[in-house]
Design an enzyme around this catalytic site. Structure first.
Site, PDB file in Angstrom:
ATOM      1  N   ASP A 154      -0.885  -0.326 -35.752  1.00 37.99           N
ATOM      2  CA  ASP A 154      -0.997   0.508 -36.949  1.00 37.99           C
ATOM      3  C   ASP A 154      -1.702   1.811 -36.583  1.00 37.99           C
ATOM      4  OD1 ASP A 154      -1.437   1.539 -39.485  1.00 37.99           O
ATOM      5  OD2 ASP A 154      -3.136   0.201 -39.912  1.00 37.99           O
ATOM      6  N   ASN A 167      -2.208   4.497 -38.877  1.00 40.99           N
ATOM      7  CA  ASN A 167      -2.825   5.263 -39.969  1.00 40.99           C
ATOM      8  C   ASN A 167      -3.715   4.424 -40.880  1.00 40.99           C
ATOM      9  OD1 ASN A 167      -0.817   3.778 -41.082  1.00 40.99           O
ATOM     10  ND2 ASN A 167      -0.005   5.408 -42.391  1.00 40.99           N
ATOM     11  N   ASP A 182      -3.352   1.623 -42.630  1.00 35.38           N
ATOM     12  CA  ASP A 182      -2.950   0.934 -43.869  1.00 35.38           C
ATOM     13  C   ASP A 182      -2.685  -0.557 -43.628  1.00 35.38           C
ATOM     14  OD1 ASP A 182      -0.598   0.999 -42.478  1.00 35.38           O
ATOM     15  OD2 ASP A 182       0.601   1.917 -44.076  1.00 35.38           O
ATOM     16  N   ASP A 219       3.419   0.659 -37.287  1.00 36.78           N
ATOM     17  CA  ASP A 219       4.325   1.777 -37.582  1.00 36.78           C
ATOM     18  C   ASP A 219       4.811   2.440 -36.301  1.00 36.78           C
ATOM     19  OD1 ASP A 219       2.097   3.487 -36.832  1.00 36.78           O
ATOM     20  OD2 ASP A 219       1.247   2.948 -38.771  1.00 36.78           O
ATOM     21  N   HIS A 230      10.766 -13.152 -33.121  1.00 32.49           N
ATOM     22  CA  HIS A 230      10.000 -13.099 -34.367  1.00 32.49           C
ATOM     23  C   HIS A 230      10.319 -14.260 -35.312  1.00 32.49           C
ATOM     24  CE1 HIS A 230      13.915 -11.587 -35.167  1.00 32.49           C
ATOM     25  NE2 HIS A 230      13.685 -11.617 -36.462  1.00 32.49           N
ATOM     26  N   ASP A 231      11.251 -15.134 -34.928  1.00 27.61           N
ATOM     27  CA  ASP A 231      11.614 -16.284 -35.776  1.00 27.61           C
ATOM     28  C   ASP A 231      11.096 -17.605 -35.223  1.00 27.61           C
ATOM     29  OD1 ASP A 231      13.164 -14.724 -37.533  1.00 27.61           O
ATOM     30  OD2 ASP A 231      14.990 -15.019 -36.348  1.00 27.61           O
TER      31      ASP A 231
HETATM   32  O1  TEU Z   1      17.859 -14.853 -38.072  1.00 25.21           O
HETATM   33  C1  TEU Z   1      18.885 -15.749 -38.347  1.00 25.21           C
HETATM   34  C2  TEU Z   1      18.500 -17.124 -38.560  1.00 25.21           C
HETATM   35  O2  TEU Z   1      19.366 -17.959 -38.703  1.00 25.21           O
HETATM   36  C3  TEU Z   1      17.033 -17.460 -38.558  1.00 25.21           C
HETATM   37  O3  TEU Z   1      16.398 -16.686 -39.496  1.00 25.21           O
HETATM   38  C4  TEU Z   1      16.774 -18.864 -38.894  1.00 25.21           C
HETATM   39  O4  TEU Z   1      17.137 -19.112 -40.218  1.00 25.21           O
HETATM   40  C5  TEU Z   1      15.338 -19.124 -38.737  1.00 25.21           C
HETATM   41  O5  TEU Z   1      14.997 -18.911 -37.393  1.00 25.21           O
HETATM   42  C6  TEU Z   1      14.997 -20.536 -39.093  1.00 25.21           C
HETATM   43  O6  TEU Z   1      13.604 -20.632 -39.156  1.00 25.21           O
HETATM   44  C7  TEU Z   1      18.050 -13.503 -38.260  1.00 25.21           C
HETATM   45  C8  TEU Z   1      16.732 -12.781 -38.093  1.00 25.21           C
HETATM   46  O7  TEU Z   1      16.291 -12.951 -36.770  1.00 25.21           O
HETATM   47  C9  TEU Z   1      15.754 -13.274 -39.102  1.00 25.21           C
HETATM   48  O8  TEU Z   1      14.477 -12.734 -38.946  1.00 25.21           O
HETATM   49  C10 TEU Z   1      16.300 -12.935 -40.466  1.00 25.21           C
HETATM   50  O9  TEU Z   1      15.492 -13.505 -41.460  1.00 25.21           O
HETATM   51  C11 TEU Z   1      17.730 -13.436 -40.644  1.00 25.21           C
HETATM   52  O10 TEU Z   1      18.566 -13.175 -39.535  1.00 25.21           O
HETATM   53  C12 TEU Z   1      18.373 -12.738 -41.824  1.00 25.21           C
HETATM   54  O11 TEU Z   1      18.590 -11.402 -41.522  1.00 25.21           O
HETATM   55 CA    CA Z   2       0.497   1.981 -40.656  1.00 26.94          CA
END
Ligand code: TEU
Ligand code: CA
Length: 551
Positions: free
Chosen positions: A26, A28, A30, A34, A326-327
């Site tokens: 971050d 700025n 908040d 970014d 990130h999932d």
């Molecule tokens: O992910 C697709 C997806 O199938 C996963 O989100 C899955 O449902 C999840 O890992 C189960 O916990 C993509 C992106 O990577 C995700 O961040 C999005 O939420 C999703 O598509 C919708 O755009």
């Molecule tokens: Ca920021």
């Protein structure tokens, strides 16, 4: 394979680093990461040795799914900055010899996208057919398809007495890819980013774009705990219509630029993947697959999967290798022993990631061994999937503690806590309380500590990335798995006269290697995650070794 015969292509040789901008840095105060924050850390990324940065979505969004719900593909998300910040970012990335790829989220938009606002207005609106609208059946949803975030994939709209499809949240209506105007709009948008100098795309749920014709009911398998997902594979993943779409996208857009493309593909076999990525198909360069993440840490399954993907793709296509995004929960917490051997297990995973066939993708924080977070109240969660699941468990009669215990290990928030830059308040991510809580272990695990420690995970990544670049056998070499008992994983990478042997101990036990008859006497050790006393007959807990010999 002979050195002369390899066709060198830049995106096969790169190491890709995924940034989740909201949680990276971050600038700025908040509490939200970014673009200027990213710019301020580009030297760090260059020094790590990564070549390509993939940014999770940075487009305008109401953030129901944190950017994966786009309300304007041409604007930057207000919290992330302005157009000029993006231009500065891409310039500075290129100046450092790196490349930048964007997340292409075109299976759906936000329900706040002007197209959907129009589409909802009436059945004869010019944008009606941009989305997937169906009549109900017998007073209920058009079919039994389920949303990934819980409940039905159909949302009723009383104004026109029809349902729209949303494979994800109801604020993420699916686009209708059968509509040629939709395709044109998306292609123009892609071109506009590529013309700004973007070097490619990671394509969100790309194999879901074409849906089963006629929207049939899906077979259910309630014995499978993932049953809500099962029909996805038959109803909206890898439908025959996919190839026509990808070929057109390739012909009209992708083929006109020197870029890289990687499709996010859930429910995919190596064979189906090949139908998207084989060179002569002219569709995508690579796809992700999630066999390792979904392996249940079963090493036999992992070995089998790596072999199959390699074997099916080796002639005419190229793979990826990825552990974190990130999932997913943090894989060092899933696979490793973070209590006793966090450093060793993180370095073992690094060795695996950087020596297995395929372009490696690492995720922010992986390089310093960031771990899962244990949030103790639902209020701390931000991930829509986890929050929906929690409340649906309560509805089913589960006690709050039980519902919480259920979501903690799998929550996508594990990967989304702020990046740990140093040991100051808020981990050097921000001056302000961040949008999601910092993992309490930031005082121990952070970049500042890692830079000061020659044996840190970070320094291991740096030197292994450098070593990989100098040794093309680790990139293009033939992959030859060795017969070993679990938890040992051993394989060779061979190119011309160079033979590398990689040995990994996926356990916290000391193992006697002599039983595996690996014939490593004439190899020299070139890399190990233990600094002293390397004994070729013993593997220490989570030990990873790279051996080399010339033939
Ligand atoms: O992910 C697709 C997806 O199938 C996963 O989100 C899955 O449902 C999840 O890992 C189960 O916990 C993509 C992106 O990577 C995700 O961040 C999005 O939420 C999703 O598509 C919708 O755009
Ligand atoms: Ca920021």
């Amino acid at each position: 394979m002979c050195f002369d015969s390899i066709q060198r292509i830049w995106w096969k040789e790169v190491v890709v680093y995924q940034i989740y901008p909201r949680s990276f840095k971050d600038s700025n105060g908040d509490g939200i990461g970014d673009l200027r924050g990213i710019i301020s850390k580009l030297d760090y990324l260059r020094d790590l040795g990564v070549d390509v940065l993939w940014l999770s979505p940075i487009y305008k969004s109401p953030n129901d799914d944190y950017g994966y719900d786009v309300s304007d593909y041409y604007q930057i998300m207000t919290e992330f900055g302005k157009k000029e910040d993006f231009e500065k970012l891409i310039g500075e990335v290129h100046e450092r010899g790196m490349k930048l790829i964007l997340d292409l989220v075109v299976n759906h938009t936000s329900d706040e996208h002007p197209w959907f606002i129009e589409s909802k207005k009436s059945k004869d609106n010019s944008k009606r057919d941009y989305y997937i609208w169906q009549k109900g059946k017998n007073g209920a949803e058009p079919n039994n398809w389920a949303s990934f975030f819980g409940g039905s994939a159909w949302e009723y709209d009383s104004l026109t007495d029809e349902y729209y499809l949303h494979l994800f949240s109801k604020k993420q209506p699916d686009l209708n890819w059968e509509n040629p105007e939709v395709r044109q709009e998306i292609y123009s948008m892609m071109k506009s980013w590529l013309d700004k100098g973007v070097d490619g795309f990671r394509m969100d749920v790309i194999n879901f774009l074409a849906k089963a014709p006629g929207f049939p009911y899906a077979p259910m398998d309630k014995n499978n705990f993932m049953y809500k997902y099962i029909h996805a594979s038959t109803m909206y993943a890898n439908q025959p219509g996919m190839h026509e779409i990808l070929k057109e996208m390739n012909q009209k857009v992708l083929s006109k630029y020197d870029i890289m493309t990687v499709g996010e593909c859930h429910y995919i076999t190596p064979e189906t993947a090949l139908s998207y990525t084989a060179k002569n198909r002219k569709e995508l360069d690579m796809v992700f697959q999630f066999d390792i993440v979904y392996s249940g840490q079963d090493l036999s399954k992992i070995k089998e999967s790596i072999w199959k993907w390699y074997d099916v793709h080796k002639e005419s296509s190229w793979n990826t290798i990825t552990l974190n995004n990130h999932d997913t929960p943090r894989q060092v917490s899933v696979f490793g022993d973070t209590e006793n051997y966090r450093g060793e297990s993180a370095k073992l995973l690094a060795t695996f990631l950087l020596t297995t066939p395929g372009t490696p993708f690492l995720y922010q924080g992986e390089e310093i061994g960031m771990t899962n977070v244990i949030f103790d109240k639902i209020k701390s969660f931000r991930d829509i999937g986890s929050i929906n699941r929690y409340y649906s468990l309560l509805k089913q009669g589960k006690a709050p503690e039980e519902a919480l215990a259920n979501i903690v290990p799998y929550s996508r928030d594990n990967a989304r806590t702020p990046f740990h830059w140093d040991d100051s308040k808020y981990a050097g991510f921000s001056e302000h309380s961040p949008w999601i809580d910092v993992n309490p272990n930031y005082q121990e695990i952070n970049v500042k500590n890692s830079l000061n420690d020659p044996n840190s995970i970070l320094n291991y990544y740096r030197s292994l990335i450098t070593y990989r670049k100098k040794n093309l056998a680790l990139i293009y070499g033939n992959y030859v798995p060795m017969e070993t008992n679990n938890p040992v994983y051993a394989y060779k990478r061979i190119l011309d006269k160079n033979v590398f042997l990689i040995l990994l101990n996926f356990s916290s036990n000391v193992l006697d290697l002599s039983v595996n008859k690996l014939n490593i006497d004439d190899f020299e050790v070139v890399f190990s995650n233990y600094s002293h006393n390397i004994d070729k007959n013993v593997l220490k807990p989570w030990q990873a070794m790279i051996f080399k010999k010339s033939i």
